[in-house]
Scaffold this active site. Structure first.
Site, PDB file in Angstrom:
ATOM      1  N   ASN A   1       0.871  -0.789   0.120  1.00 16.16           N
ATOM      2  CA  ASN A   1      -0.311  -0.228   0.078  1.00 16.16           C
ATOM      3  C   ASN A   1       1.003   0.888  -0.086  1.00 16.16           C
ATOM      4  OD1 ASN A   1      -1.840   1.984   0.313  1.00 16.16           O
ATOM      5  ND2 ASN A   1      -2.542   1.688   2.753  1.00 16.16           N
TER       6      ASN A   1
ATOM      7  N   LYS B   1       0.283   3.996  -0.299  1.00 15.58           N
ATOM      8  CA  LYS B   1      -0.550   5.739  -0.052  1.00 15.58           C
ATOM      9  C   LYS B   1       0.174   6.952  -0.660  1.00 15.58           C
ATOM     10  CE  LYS B   1      -0.391   3.365   5.165  1.00 15.58           C
ATOM     11  NZ  LYS B   1      -0.133   3.774   6.018  1.00 15.58           N
TER      12      LYS B   1
ATOM     13  N   HIS C   1      -9.436   1.200   4.527  1.00 14.39           N
ATOM     14  CA  HIS C   1      -7.949   1.791   5.416  1.00 14.39           C
ATOM     15  C   HIS C   1      -8.802   2.791   6.708  1.00 14.39           C
ATOM     16  CE1 HIS C   1      -4.071   2.554   6.080  1.00 14.39           C
ATOM     17  NE2 HIS C   1      -3.926   1.524   5.553  1.00 14.39           N
TER      18      HIS C   1
ATOM     19  N   GLU D   1      -6.744   4.894   7.650  1.00 19.80           N
ATOM     20  CA  GLU D   1      -6.751   6.497   7.373  1.00 19.80           C
ATOM     21  C   GLU D   1      -7.583   7.130   6.955  1.00 19.80           C
ATOM     22  OE1 GLU D   1      -2.969   6.315   5.618  1.00 19.80           O
ATOM     23  OE2 GLU D   1      -2.053   5.683   7.146  1.00 19.80           O
TER      24      GLU D   1
ATOM     25  N   GLU E   1      -4.992  -4.833  11.009  1.00 22.69           N
ATOM     26  CA  GLU E   1      -4.418  -3.815  11.144  1.00 22.69           C
ATOM     27  C   GLU E   1      -4.461  -2.932  11.846  1.00 22.69           C
ATOM     28  OE1 GLU E   1      -2.657  -2.582   6.620  1.00 22.69           O
ATOM     29  OE2 GLU E   1      -4.585  -1.272   6.942  1.00 22.69           O
TER      30      GLU E   1
ATOM     31  N   GLY F   1       2.654   2.452  11.199  1.00 19.92           N
ATOM     32  CA  GLY F   1       3.201   3.535  10.735  1.00 19.92           C
ATOM     33  C   GLY F   1       4.737   3.811  11.528  1.00 19.92           C
TER      34      GLY F   1
ATOM     35  N   SER G   1       3.137  -1.835  10.498  1.00 22.98           N
ATOM     36  CA  SER G   1       5.195  -2.402  10.786  1.00 22.98           C
ATOM     37  C   SER G   1       5.155  -3.537  10.403  1.00 22.98           C
ATOM     38  CB  SER G   1       5.504  -1.942  12.091  1.00 22.98           C
ATOM     39  OG  SER G   1       5.104   0.130  12.267  1.00 22.98           O
TER      40      SER G   1
HETATM   41  P1  PGA Z   1       2.565   0.505   7.779  1.00 21.95           P
HETATM   42  O1  PGA Z   1       1.692   0.581   7.229  1.00 21.95           O
HETATM   43  O2  PGA Z   1       3.684  -1.069   7.260  1.00 21.95           O
HETATM   44  O3  PGA Z   1       3.657   1.802   7.243  1.00 21.95           O
HETATM   45  O4  PGA Z   1       2.804   0.329   9.145  1.00 21.95           O
HETATM   46  C1  PGA Z   1       0.248  -0.461   6.967  1.00 21.95           C
HETATM   47  C2  PGA Z   1      -0.611   0.181   6.053  1.00 21.95           C
HETATM   48  O5  PGA Z   1      -1.437   0.990   6.691  1.00 21.95           O
HETATM   49  O6  PGA Z   1      -1.695  -0.594   5.285  1.00 21.95           O
END
Ligand code: PGA
Length: 255
Positions: free
Chosen positions: A9, A11, A96, A98, A168, A174, A213
């Site tokens: 992903n 983003k 997601h 976000e 998640e 992140g 992560s």
């Molecule tokens: P990350 O994000 O691997 O940077 O923690 C995962 C995601 O948001 O799908």
């Protein structure tokens, strides 16, 4: 046996040149992760770059990071699931965290998007997960099951016949602080059991990805767990060597 799936992903990151380079670098290594389904999810405007770069690389699919809750029509700025399918998307990330937190997507909107993806022939990847406060309050199970229940309520018992779920935890996205394999496995098992209550057959084949992560260093231990069928990768999917390392960690013979 469920085939592992690793999705990147991206983003809202990168430019066209970087998208081209990243796709070429991952495609060049495809032979090093046999038995793993891999997909990349660039920003919408670079889906054509993915289509061009991967059309001769059957090992790697591509997907959208979202789709509209609406069908085609007067919805300025939106991208329909049918358009994503037309650009060759096999998957669409739906709900997601976000989208849920920064853009106010409710469980109901997420369920509509999920239905749009299914109807367009795009496999929805439903993201679920609790915030740190919900986790500290002991509400993880309740939150995740509510998010899944909303999709069952709107799409019916067959909702997960052809879909993927990504667990998640919001506190792990992140942050560099992944859930431990034990923590993640426990929630994945709850998710599979919840789907099994409504649809036992779908639950057996359902791929449940872990996201938050994931790095090449922790991927193997996570993916080795019974109910962790791969990963949804954010930050580490922007660096070809890191993403390829995670794809390799998902190879069945290494598990
Ligand atoms: P990350 O994000 O691997 O940077 O923690 C995962 C995601 O948001 O799908």
């Amino acid at each position: 046996m469920r085939r592992p799936l690793v999705m990147g992903n991206w983003k809202m990151n990168g430019r066209r040149r970087e998208a081209q380079a990243l796709i070429a670098a991952v495609a060049a290594e495809a032979a090093t992760f046999p038995g793993v389904d891999v997909a990349v999810c660039p920003p919408y405007v670079y889906l054509g770059v993915a289509a061009d770069g991967l059309s001769r690389c059957p090992a790697i699919a591509w997907g959208a990071q979202d789709v509209s809750a609406y069908g085609d029509g007067a919805y300025t700025g939106e991208i329909s699931a049918g358009m994503a399918r037309d650009m060759g998307c096999e998957f669409a990330i739906i709900g997601h965290s976000e989208r849920r937190t920064l853009f106010g997507e409710s469980d109901g909107v997420v369920a509509q998007k999920f239905a749009r993806a299914l109807a367009a022939g795009v496999t929805p990847v439903l993201c679920v997960g609790e915030t740190a406060a919900e986790r500290d309050g002991g509400h993880t199970r309740e939150v995740v099951l509510r998010q899944i229940g909303a999709v069952f309520a709107s799409c019916g018992t067959g909702a997960f016949d052809r879909a993927v779920i990504a667990y998640e935890p919001v506190w792990a996205i992140g942050t560099g602080r992944a859930a431990s394999p034990d923590e993640a496995q426990a929630v994945h098992r709850e998710i599979r059991n919840a789907v099994a209550q409504r649809n036992p057959t779908a639950a057996v084949g359902l791929r449940i990805l872990y996201g938050g992560s994931v790095k090449a260093q922790n991927a193997r231990e996570l993916f080795a767990r019974d109910d962790i069928d791969g990963g949804l990768i954010g930050g580490a999917s922007l660096v070809a060597a890191d993403f390829v390392g995670i794809c390799r960690a998902a190879c069945p013979d290494l598990a």
